[in-house]
Design a protein around this motif. Structure first.
Motif, PDB file in Angstrom:
ATOM      1  N   HIS A  90       0.830  -1.187   0.000  1.00 52.21           N
ATOM      2  CA  HIS A  90       0.000   0.000   0.000  1.00 52.21           C
ATOM      3  C   HIS A  90       0.870   1.245   0.000  1.00 52.21           C
ATOM      4  O   HIS A  90       1.816   1.350   0.760  1.00 52.21           O
ATOM      5  CB  HIS A  90      -0.887  -0.018   1.252  1.00 52.21           C
ATOM      6  CG  HIS A  90      -1.655   1.240   1.460  1.00 52.21           C
ATOM      7  ND1 HIS A  90      -2.754   1.554   0.701  1.00 52.21           N
ATOM      8  CD2 HIS A  90      -1.458   2.280   2.286  1.00 52.21           C
ATOM      9  CE1 HIS A  90      -3.225   2.713   1.103  1.00 52.21           C
ATOM     10  NE2 HIS A  90      -2.467   3.191   2.056  1.00 52.21           N
ATOM     11  N   THR A 139      -3.099  10.345   5.621  1.00 50.33           N
ATOM     12  CA  THR A 139      -3.798   9.396   6.477  1.00 50.33           C
ATOM     13  C   THR A 139      -5.171   9.895   6.901  1.00 50.33           C
ATOM     14  O   THR A 139      -6.057   9.110   7.181  1.00 50.33           O
ATOM     15  CB  THR A 139      -2.980   9.140   7.735  1.00 50.33           C
ATOM     16  OG1 THR A 139      -2.724  10.400   8.354  1.00 50.33           O
ATOM     17  CG2 THR A 139      -1.679   8.491   7.386  1.00 50.33           C
ATOM     18  N   SER A 183     -13.301   2.300   1.451  1.00 50.47           N
ATOM     19  CA  SER A 183     -13.082   1.481   2.637  1.00 50.47           C
ATOM     20  C   SER A 183     -11.613   1.665   3.024  1.00 50.47           C
ATOM     21  O   SER A 183     -10.788   0.790   2.846  1.00 50.47           O
ATOM     22  CB  SER A 183     -13.386   0.023   2.331  1.00 50.47           C
ATOM     23  OG  SER A 183     -12.512  -0.433   1.338  1.00 50.47           O
ATOM     24  N   TYR A 184     -11.311   2.839   3.537  1.00 47.50           N
ATOM     25  CA  TYR A 184      -9.923   3.226   3.799  1.00 47.50           C
ATOM     26  C   TYR A 184      -9.745   3.354   5.295  1.00 47.50           C
ATOM     27  O   TYR A 184     -10.516   4.041   5.946  1.00 47.50           O
ATOM     28  CB  TYR A 184      -9.659   4.557   3.099  1.00 47.50           C
ATOM     29  CG  TYR A 184      -8.250   5.042   3.231  1.00 47.50           C
ATOM     30  CD1 TYR A 184      -7.968   6.159   3.981  1.00 47.50           C
ATOM     31  CD2 TYR A 184      -7.217   4.381   2.603  1.00 47.50           C
ATOM     32  CE1 TYR A 184      -6.678   6.609   4.099  1.00 47.50           C
ATOM     33  CE2 TYR A 184      -5.927   4.822   2.727  1.00 47.50           C
ATOM     34  CZ  TYR A 184      -5.662   5.938   3.474  1.00 47.50           C
ATOM     35  OH  TYR A 184      -4.389   6.377   3.595  1.00 47.50           O
ATOM     36  N   HIS A 185      -8.755   2.711   5.853  1.00 42.98           N
ATOM     37  CA  HIS A 185      -8.585   2.698   7.305  1.00 42.98           C
ATOM     38  C   HIS A 185      -7.346   3.475   7.684  1.00 42.98           C
ATOM     39  O   HIS A 185      -6.255   2.910   7.714  1.00 42.98           O
ATOM     40  CB  HIS A 185      -8.502   1.253   7.794  1.00 42.98           C
ATOM     41  CG  HIS A 185      -9.747   0.478   7.483  1.00 42.98           C
ATOM     42  ND1 HIS A 185     -10.907   0.664   8.167  1.00 42.98           N
ATOM     43  CD2 HIS A 185     -10.006  -0.453   6.540  1.00 42.98           C
ATOM     44  CE1 HIS A 185     -11.826  -0.151   7.671  1.00 42.98           C
ATOM     45  NE2 HIS A 185     -11.313  -0.834   6.694  1.00 42.98           N
ATOM     46  N   ARG A 188      -6.419   4.598  10.507  1.00 41.56           N
ATOM     47  CA  ARG A 188      -5.831   4.211  11.794  1.00 41.56           C
ATOM     48  C   ARG A 188      -4.830   3.088  11.611  1.00 41.56           C
ATOM     49  O   ARG A 188      -3.803   3.029  12.276  1.00 41.56           O
ATOM     50  CB  ARG A 188      -6.918   3.782  12.767  1.00 41.56           C
ATOM     51  CG  ARG A 188      -7.556   4.948  13.471  1.00 41.56           C
ATOM     52  CD  ARG A 188      -8.712   4.501  14.295  1.00 41.56           C
ATOM     53  NE  ARG A 188      -9.776   3.979  13.451  1.00 41.56           N
ATOM     54  CZ  ARG A 188     -10.935   3.550  13.921  1.00 41.56           C
ATOM     55  NH1 ARG A 188     -11.192   3.580  15.199  1.00 41.56           N
ATOM     56  NH2 ARG A 188     -11.858   3.075  13.105  1.00 41.56           N
ATOM     57  N   CYS A 189      -5.133   2.195  10.646  1.00 41.75           N
ATOM     58  CA  CYS A 189      -4.199   1.100  10.389  1.00 41.75           C
ATOM     59  C   CYS A 189      -2.868   1.650   9.916  1.00 41.75           C
ATOM     60  O   CYS A 189      -1.809   1.236  10.361  1.00 41.75           O
ATOM     61  CB  CYS A 189      -4.810   0.180   9.327  1.00 41.75           C
ATOM     62  SG  CYS A 189      -3.727  -1.140   8.849  1.00 41.75           S
ATOM     63  N   LYS A 190      -2.941   2.626   8.993  1.00 42.53           N
ATOM     64  CA  LYS A 190      -1.706   3.174   8.459  1.00 42.53           C
ATOM     65  C   LYS A 190      -0.940   3.931   9.536  1.00 42.53           C
ATOM     66  O   LYS A 190       0.283   3.861   9.603  1.00 42.53           O
ATOM     67  CB  LYS A 190      -2.026   4.107   7.301  1.00 42.53           C
ATOM     68  CG  LYS A 190      -0.773   4.524   6.563  1.00 42.53           C
ATOM     69  CD  LYS A 190      -1.081   5.301   5.327  1.00 42.53           C
ATOM     70  CE  LYS A 190       0.191   5.780   4.688  1.00 42.53           C
ATOM     71  NZ  LYS A 190       0.922   4.726   4.038  1.00 42.53           N
ATOM     72  N   THR A 191      -1.678   4.661  10.389  1.00 39.10           N
ATOM     73  CA  THR A 191      -0.991   5.387  11.457  1.00 39.10           C
ATOM     74  C   THR A 191      -0.309   4.427  12.419  1.00 39.10           C
ATOM     75  O   THR A 191       0.815   4.657  12.845  1.00 39.10           O
ATOM     76  CB  THR A 191      -2.001   6.254  12.234  1.00 39.10           C
ATOM     77  OG1 THR A 191      -2.885   6.852  11.311  1.00 39.10           O
ATOM     78  CG2 THR A 191      -1.287   7.304  13.027  1.00 39.10           C
ATOM     79  N   LYS A 192      -0.996   3.338  12.731  1.00 42.76           N
ATOM     80  CA  LYS A 192      -0.401   2.346  13.627  1.00 42.76           C
ATOM     81  C   LYS A 192       0.862   1.773  13.021  1.00 42.76           C
ATOM     82  O   LYS A 192       1.861   1.562  13.711  1.00 42.76           O
ATOM     83  CB  LYS A 192      -1.391   1.209  13.874  1.00 42.76           C
ATOM     84  CG  LYS A 192      -2.436   1.521  14.906  1.00 42.76           C
ATOM     85  CD  LYS A 192      -3.272   0.283  15.165  1.00 42.76           C
ATOM     86  CE  LYS A 192      -4.478   0.623  16.004  1.00 42.76           C
ATOM     87  NZ  LYS A 192      -5.359  -0.511  16.183  1.00 42.76           N
ATOM     88  N   LEU A 193       0.824   1.525  11.717  1.00 42.55           N
ATOM     89  CA  LEU A 193       2.003   0.995  11.045  1.00 42.55           C
ATOM     90  C   LEU A 193       3.161   1.970  11.133  1.00 42.55           C
ATOM     91  O   LEU A 193       4.299   1.583  11.387  1.00 42.55           O
ATOM     92  CB  LEU A 193       1.687   0.742   9.570  1.00 42.55           C
ATOM     93  CG  LEU A 193       1.293  -0.659   9.175  1.00 42.55           C
ATOM     94  CD1 LEU A 193       0.992  -0.706   7.705  1.00 42.55           C
ATOM     95  CD2 LEU A 193       2.390  -1.633   9.510  1.00 42.55           C
ATOM     96  N   ASP A 247       4.040 -13.335  13.393  1.00 42.42           N
ATOM     97  CA  ASP A 247       2.862 -13.612  12.576  1.00 42.42           C
ATOM     98  C   ASP A 247       2.213 -14.913  12.984  1.00 42.42           C
ATOM     99  O   ASP A 247       1.014 -15.093  12.822  1.00 42.42           O
ATOM    100  CB  ASP A 247       3.263 -13.717  11.093  1.00 42.42           C
ATOM    101  CG  ASP A 247       3.423 -12.346  10.477  1.00 42.42           C
ATOM    102  OD1 ASP A 247       4.014 -12.263   9.397  1.00 42.42           O
ATOM    103  OD2 ASP A 247       2.949 -11.380  11.080  1.00 42.42           O
TER     104      ASP A 247
END
Lengths: 213, 111
Positions: A54, A65, A77-79, A81-86, A131
């Motif tokens: 991504h 973000t 459907s864009y998240h 928060r996921c990108k910020t967490k990454l 993982d």
């Protein structure tokens, strides 16, 4: 399912085995190494799985973000928060720091085209990153048995990612993973045991570097 | 990093490191994790011996304790030199290491 390697709880591997194995690895079968100039053009971007990451190749505005920065993001459907967490994890997680540092120090220039190298990296990634931890597998309902499930999980993940990234068949991917399984599953560098949580990762740097990370 | 002189030798790792590894090794979480990964019980006696060697030197500062502790530390330092046989080591860096990556140069050419 490949044979698992020996138990490494607390001990390091002997140096003799690595020397004899190194000479056999340099005579590795030619089927696994691909020349970088196939068809006169080299491998294409689609074959290498670049599109799966991504945000690669996008402009700054496309990678913003916040959903209010871009009109399309409100209805996608864009998240964010996921990108910020990454992004936060890339900077602060001790796993990431250790593994990236070890990768920079290892230094092999053209490893991406060789299927065995990719398989080895994927095995080590699935093994050491968390993982395939028990809680994650429990959450995803993937547990077919508790004993040695970590190894089946690592094997399957490595095979799937080799297959997707290098755009090859199931058989080729499983053969590549099998061939480097013994060496790569037991290569725990920079950890000295398969890490269980962040405390393990923080303590791993102590026996390898002269400082805490 | 210059090697210290023999007179003022001190251990490379504090004794607490070995003790923490031993307590983690005998914890229930680590036992379950080893069973999950390898299907066997973990072997923790070695960490206990390392800790005892270290604390013996801290108490007595004798020559034998020092030699034992040097052996223990060499074993841990050997882990740095393990070579994964899949990737053969290179001797020199690549000759064009200072050139920009292909993508950046292509983008500059396109723009």
């Amino acid at each position: 399912m490949a044979e698992p390697g020996k138990n490494h709880a607390g001990f390091e591997p002997s140096n003799n085995s690595s020397e004899t194995a190194a000479s056999s690895a340099q005579n590795a079968p030619a089927e696994f190494s691909e020349s970088p100039q196939k068809d006169g053009e080299g491998s294409k971007r689609e074959d290498l799985g670049y599109d799966l990451f991504h945000g690669r190749g996008k402009s700054y505005r496309e990678t913003m973000t916040t959903p209010y920065g871009k009109f399309e993001n409100l209805f996608d459907s864009y998240h964010p928060r996921c990108k910020t967490k990454l992004m936060v994890a890339m900077k602060s997680n001790p796993f990431v720091k250790l593994l990236l540092k070890a990768m920079e120090e290892s230094g092999w220039p053209d490893w991406y085209n060789n299927l065995q190298h990719v398989a080895c990296s994927e095995i080590r990634a699935a093994n050491l990153s968390g993982d395939c931890h028990f809680s994650g597998e429990l959450r995803r309902f993937q547990l077919k048995g508790v004993k040695k499930h970590h190894q089946t999980c690592v094997w399957q993940r490595a095979k799937e990612s080799v297959k997707v990234v290098r755009n090859c068949t199931d058989e080729e991917a499983s053969r590549a993973v099998d061939s480097v399984w013994d060496a790569c599953f037991n290569d725990l560098a920079p950890f000295h045991k398969v890490p269980r949580n962040k405390k393990d990762a923080i303590r791993a740097a102590r026996f390898r570097y002269d400082y805490d990370i | 990093m210059a090697a210290p002189s023999e007179q003022f030798w001190k251990p490379h790792y504090p004794c607490d490191y070995y003790k923490q590894e031993y307590t983690d090794c005998t914890s229930i979480g680590h036992r379950f994790h080893t069973y999950y990964v390898y299907g066997e019980k973990p072997e923790c006696a070695q960490w206990k011996k390392d800790y005892e060697a270290c604390s013996a030197w801290m108490k007595t500062k004798s020559e034998e304790a020092k030699q034992e502790l040097i052996k223990v530390e060499n074993r841990h330092l050997q882990q740095k030199y393990y070579v994964n046989p899949v990737w053969p080591r290179r001797v020199t860096p690549p000759k064009d290491w200072y050139l920009p990556l292909e993508e950046m140069s292509q983008k500059q050419q396109a723009s």
